[in-house]
Design a protein around this motif. Structure first.
Motif, PDB file in Angstrom:
ATOM      1  N   ILE A  67      -5.016 -14.827  -4.189  1.00 17.26           N
ATOM      2  CA  ILE A  67      -4.540 -15.009  -2.810  1.00 17.26           C
ATOM      3  C   ILE A  67      -4.583 -13.686  -2.058  1.00 17.26           C
ATOM      4  O   ILE A  67      -4.979 -13.628  -0.879  1.00 17.26           O
ATOM      5  CB  ILE A  67      -3.115 -15.598  -2.825  1.00 17.26           C
ATOM      6  N   TYR A  68      -4.187 -12.625  -2.725  1.00 16.84           N
ATOM      7  CA  TYR A  68      -4.235 -11.317  -2.065  1.00 16.84           C
ATOM      8  C   TYR A  68      -5.656 -10.940  -1.685  1.00 16.84           C
ATOM      9  O   TYR A  68      -5.914 -10.462  -0.569  1.00 16.84           O
ATOM     10  CB  TYR A  68      -3.628 -10.248  -2.970  1.00 16.84           C
ATOM     11  N   LEU A  69      -6.603 -11.139  -2.602  1.00 20.21           N
ATOM     12  CA  LEU A  69      -7.980 -10.744  -2.327  1.00 20.21           C
ATOM     13  C   LEU A  69      -8.586 -11.556  -1.197  1.00 20.21           C
ATOM     14  O   LEU A  69      -9.363 -11.022  -0.387  1.00 20.21           O
ATOM     15  CB  LEU A  69      -8.828 -10.901  -3.594  1.00 20.21           C
ATOM     16  N   GLU A  90      -6.829 -13.595   1.218  1.00 17.70           N
ATOM     17  CA  GLU A  90      -6.070 -13.704   2.460  1.00 17.70           C
ATOM     18  C   GLU A  90      -5.612 -12.354   3.022  1.00 17.70           C
ATOM     19  O   GLU A  90      -5.470 -12.221   4.236  1.00 17.70           O
ATOM     20  CB  GLU A  90      -4.832 -14.587   2.230  1.00 17.70           C
ATOM     21  N   TYR A  91      -5.368 -11.379   2.177  1.00 20.83           N
ATOM     22  CA  TYR A  91      -4.810 -10.115   2.648  1.00 20.83           C
ATOM     23  C   TYR A  91      -5.677  -8.898   2.298  1.00 20.83           C
ATOM     24  O   TYR A  91      -5.581  -7.870   2.968  1.00 20.83           O
ATOM     25  CB  TYR A  91      -3.413  -9.877   2.043  1.00 20.83           C
ATOM     26  N   GLY A  92      -6.448  -8.993   1.237  1.00 24.82           N
ATOM     27  CA  GLY A  92      -7.112  -7.822   0.685  1.00 24.82           C
ATOM     28  C   GLY A  92      -8.208  -7.257   1.568  1.00 24.82           C
ATOM     29  O   GLY A  92      -9.209  -7.922   1.836  1.00 24.82           O
ATOM     30  N   LYS A  93      -8.011  -6.032   2.005  1.00 20.03           N
ATOM     31  CA  LYS A  93      -9.019  -5.302   2.764  1.00 20.03           C
ATOM     32  C   LYS A  93      -8.896  -3.823   2.406  1.00 20.03           C
ATOM     33  O   LYS A  93      -7.819  -3.337   2.106  1.00 20.03           O
ATOM     34  CB  LYS A  93      -8.828  -5.489   4.277  1.00 20.03           C
ATOM     35  N   LEU A 144      -1.832 -15.259  -7.673  1.00 21.15           N
ATOM     36  CA  LEU A 144      -1.342 -14.356  -6.628  1.00 21.15           C
ATOM     37  C   LEU A 144      -2.357 -13.258  -6.326  1.00 21.15           C
ATOM     38  O   LEU A 144      -2.534 -12.871  -5.162  1.00 21.15           O
ATOM     39  CB  LEU A 144      -0.006 -13.754  -7.061  1.00 21.15           C
ATOM     40  N   ALA A 145      -3.032 -12.758  -7.371  1.00 23.49           N
ATOM     41  CA  ALA A 145      -4.068 -11.750  -7.137  1.00 23.49           C
ATOM     42  C   ALA A 145      -5.226 -12.337  -6.332  1.00 23.49           C
ATOM     43  O   ALA A 145      -5.780 -11.675  -5.439  1.00 23.49           O
ATOM     44  CB  ALA A 145      -4.572 -11.206  -8.475  1.00 23.49           C
ATOM     45  N   GLU A 203     -10.267 -17.299  -6.760  1.00 25.19           N
ATOM     46  CA  GLU A 203     -10.788 -16.644  -5.568  1.00 25.19           C
ATOM     47  C   GLU A 203     -11.919 -17.448  -4.943  1.00 25.19           C
ATOM     48  O   GLU A 203     -11.967 -17.643  -3.719  1.00 25.19           O
ATOM     49  CB  GLU A 203     -11.266 -15.243  -5.924  1.00 25.19           C
ATOM     50  N   TRP A 231       2.212 -17.027   5.575  1.00 32.73           N
ATOM     51  CA  TRP A 231       2.595 -17.385   4.216  1.00 32.73           C
ATOM     52  C   TRP A 231       2.754 -18.886   4.061  1.00 32.73           C
ATOM     53  O   TRP A 231       2.377 -19.469   3.030  1.00 32.73           O
ATOM     54  CB  TRP A 231       3.895 -16.681   3.814  1.00 32.73           C
ATOM     55  N   ALA A 240      -8.380  -3.439  -2.301  1.00 35.59           N
ATOM     56  CA  ALA A 240      -9.061  -4.688  -2.643  1.00 35.59           C
ATOM     57  C   ALA A 240     -10.335  -4.422  -3.430  1.00 35.59           C
ATOM     58  O   ALA A 240     -10.645  -5.136  -4.393  1.00 35.59           O
ATOM     59  CB  ALA A 240      -9.370  -5.473  -1.369  1.00 35.59           C
TER      60      ALA A 240
END
Length: 310
Positions: free
Chosen positions: A115-117, A119-122, A112-113, A183, A205, A126
């Motif tokens: 995926i966040y970095l 796909e979503y992390g900015k 999950l971490a 990642e 998602w 991040a």
């Protein structure tokens, strides 16, 4: 007016020149450098193989002698002194249980971490998360054990020991490896696949679940197996958190649990020249076989679920 140049009857085409790599001084120098680098690389490879082959030879030659059904199916309860009986059943089951529990904790958090970095992390969050993942990747294993001991000493008490403590310590070591490896696997998914799903009106998602994760599933499984191989042989954190016992303990919430690395350390430290050393080599051999089986399972899963193989 067009002028046509004709070759005189006595003239001939010049012979093709030889390759400059073998005729002039620069070409000979390049060829010599190439040969030299090949020799150096081959020699470095052979030198690197020497300790690996030596280690495998020692473990296999000494460990196979101890391998028997009695050694695999009995524990150390009632065994003391120079008795040749006793085996690694309790340590083998403890290693499997603690590693499986650590994987159940680490794999979802790490994935999950990642995926966040990707796909979503900015922004700042991040960057901070990436920084701490890099820091955690290089922490000594003993620090992870001390962290688990301090955590449970505050929550439960200083005398508490359990398999859960060992799993928490191993998960501290596993999570950064899973995050970094997953990642990289997620970054290998082409953006065109995401854009095609978005063009069809698929939510983000669902695109991650159905497109990104399915495409990178083989790499993710390999990353998790590499993280397991990273921690399955750790001794220091398990020595602090779960210690060593002489019988099987399947309760991961209470009581000490034996593991193969700690069992090998304990046996060798007690009797470095006798039957204890033989048991230590046998436990080391079984541990190497476990890691090999994990890699074979990872290869099978990678080929079975790889999109490229279909």
């Amino acid at each position: 007016m067009t002028t046509v140049l004709e070759r005189s009857p006595g003239s001939e085409a010049p012979p093709p020149s030889s390759s400059p790599l073998t005729t002039d001084a620069r070409g000979r120098r390049r060829k010599a450098t190439d040969v030299t680098m090949r020799v150096l690389v081959t020699a470095a490879f052979l030198v690197a193989l020497i300790p690996l082959i030596s280690l495998l030879y020692e473990v296999i030659s000494r460990g196979v002698r101890m391998l028997s059904w009695e050694f695999l199916s009995t524990d150390m309860q009632g065994v003391f002194g120079d008795m040749t009986s006793g085996g690694i059943l309790h340590a083998l089951l403890g290693t499997v249980q603690i590693t499986a529990l650590a994987t159940l904790i680490s794999a979802p958090i790490g994935l999950l971490a990642a995926i966040y970095l990707v796909e979503y992390g900015k922004g700042r969050l991040a960057r901070v998360l990436t920084f701490f993942v890099d820091v955690m990747t290089g922490i000594p294993s003993i620090v992870a054990g001390l962290f688990a001991v301090a955590l449970f000493a505050l929550l439960v008490g200083p005398d508490y020991r359990s398999g859960l403590m060992g799993a928490i310590a191993l998960s501290v070591l596993m999570i950064p490896v899973v995050v970094r490896s997953c990642e990289e696997m997620l970054k290998l998914v082409p953006n065109e696949l995401r854009e095609a799903a978005y063009a069809l009106g698929v939510p983000k998602w669902l695109t991650i679940v159905k497109v990104v994760l399915r495409t990178s599933l083989a790499g993710i499984v390999t990353s998790i197996v590499l993280a397991i191989a990273r921690v399955i042989g750790e001794t220091a954190p398990l020595l602090l958190t779960v210690g060593i016992v002489t019988q099987v303990n399947t309760n991961m919430l209470d009581g000490r649990v034996a593991t193969l690395p700690v069992f090998a350390y304990s046996q060798y430290s007690q009797d470095a020249l006798g039957v204890g050393a033989d048991r230590a080599w046998g436990a080391a051999f079984v541990l190497i076989v476990l890691i090999m089986l994990l890699n074979l399972v990872a290869r099978f899963i990678s080929r079975r679920f790889s999109i490229a193989e279909r």
